[in-house]
Design a protein around this motif. Structure first.
Motif, PDB file in Angstrom:
ATOM      1  N   TYR A 171       0.799  -1.227   0.000  1.00 16.12           N
ATOM      2  CA  TYR A 171       0.000   0.000   0.000  1.00 16.12           C
ATOM      3  C   TYR A 171       0.834   1.281   0.000  1.00 16.12           C
ATOM      4  N   GLY A 227      -1.303  -9.083  -0.594  1.00 18.48           N
ATOM      5  CA  GLY A 227      -2.385  -8.112  -0.568  1.00 18.48           C
ATOM      6  C   GLY A 227      -3.279  -8.292   0.636  1.00 18.48           C
ATOM      7  N   PHE A 228      -4.573  -8.013   0.457  1.00 17.30           N
ATOM      8  CA  PHE A 228      -5.497  -7.970   1.586  1.00 17.30           C
ATOM      9  C   PHE A 228      -5.599  -9.297   2.321  1.00 17.30           C
ATOM     10  N   THR A 263      -4.556 -10.365   6.115  1.00 17.93           N
ATOM     11  CA  THR A 263      -5.505 -10.961   7.053  1.00 17.93           C
ATOM     12  C   THR A 263      -4.828 -11.929   8.008  1.00 17.93           C
TER      13      THR A 263
END
Length: 251
Positions: free
Chosen positions: A208, A228-229, A233
């Motif tokens: 990011y 990524g996301f 997590t």
């Protein structure tokens, strides 16, 4: 009575040797049959026979499929002919992580049902995170060298202290197992909180802030999971679990 319709016919050449039966040949035969074709199945029984077939048809691989006298090609070509998806082995996908979380969630619900007689308990949520940590550690430990190499691309601490890339899977696995057992929270909480915080900061910076397109080592060093996301997590779950367990200790 209406005349019976003859099935369409296809010709398949595949390797069937004493010590090797080509899996793609089996897949091609199954796909043809499911598409309504009668298969004329030719076995290539030796390496010499296989090489001669390749030379005759100017192809580099087997199996080879022919329909109506036209060469279709190999298994992937056959799938394309029938309009089916052909997986790109280099394409990135979140599927491994999503499948892992789905399975560990089911494991947690099953464990809760076995212990408490109901699936939906607070303990099931705790087990979900702990099971996920343990399974993720297992995947990393399958090939720790490959994991460490990929991990070094983005982890902030590992880039400064390389041995951390080898310590991480063991630490994650230890914290996960202790949290499953509900034991030694004095150890599992700081371990999970530390590696989760470092991991989250590393992913946030790489993805990011620096906008780097990297693969995540979360399910092992040979995966095509994009950083990524869902990768983030894993770390956020560890942080949340550590904080939750820590609150329970304090209480």
């Amino acid at each position: 009575m209406p005349a019976s319709v003859e099935p369409r016919r296809a010709v398949l050449y595949r390797m069937v040797m004493e010590r090797h039966v080509c899996p793609y040949g089996l897949k091609a035969k199954d796909l043809l049959r499911r598409q309504g074709y009668a298969v004329e199945d030719h076995w290539l029984r030796t390496r010499a026979e296989t090489d001669a077939f390749k030379a005759e048809h100017g192809v580099g691989t087997t199996p080879q499929i022919f329909i109506d006298g036209d060469r279709i090609g190999g298994y992937d070509d056959l799938r394309r002919r029938f309009g089916k998806r052909v997986v790109d082995p280099e394409a990135t996908t979140y599927r491994p992580v999503a499948a892992l979380f789905a399975m560990t969630a089911l494991m947690a619900l099953a464990a809760s049902h076995a212990v408490y007689g109901t699936s939906f308990t607070l303990r099931a949520g705790e087990w979900f995170v702990a099971f996920s940590m343990a399974v993720l550690a297992l995947l990393k430990l399958q090939n720790i060298e490959s994991f460490a190499t990929m991990f070094l691309n983005y982890d902030l601490l590992a880039k400064r202290w390389v041995p951390y890339s080898y310590v991480y899977p063991f630490a994650e696995g230890l914290a996960g197992v202790l949290m499953i057992a509900g034991a030694a929270t004095w150890l599992s909480v700081p371990v999970a909180l530390s590696i989760g915080t470092i991991g989250a900061a590393s992913v946030i910076k790489a993805v990011y802030i620096d906008r780097r397109a990297l693969k995540c080592a979360c399910v092992g060093g040979s995966s095509n999971v994009p950083l990524g996301f869902l990768s983030l997590t894993e770390n956020l779950m560890m942080i949340a679990m550590a904080v939750w367990t820590g609150i329970g200790m304090a209480g």
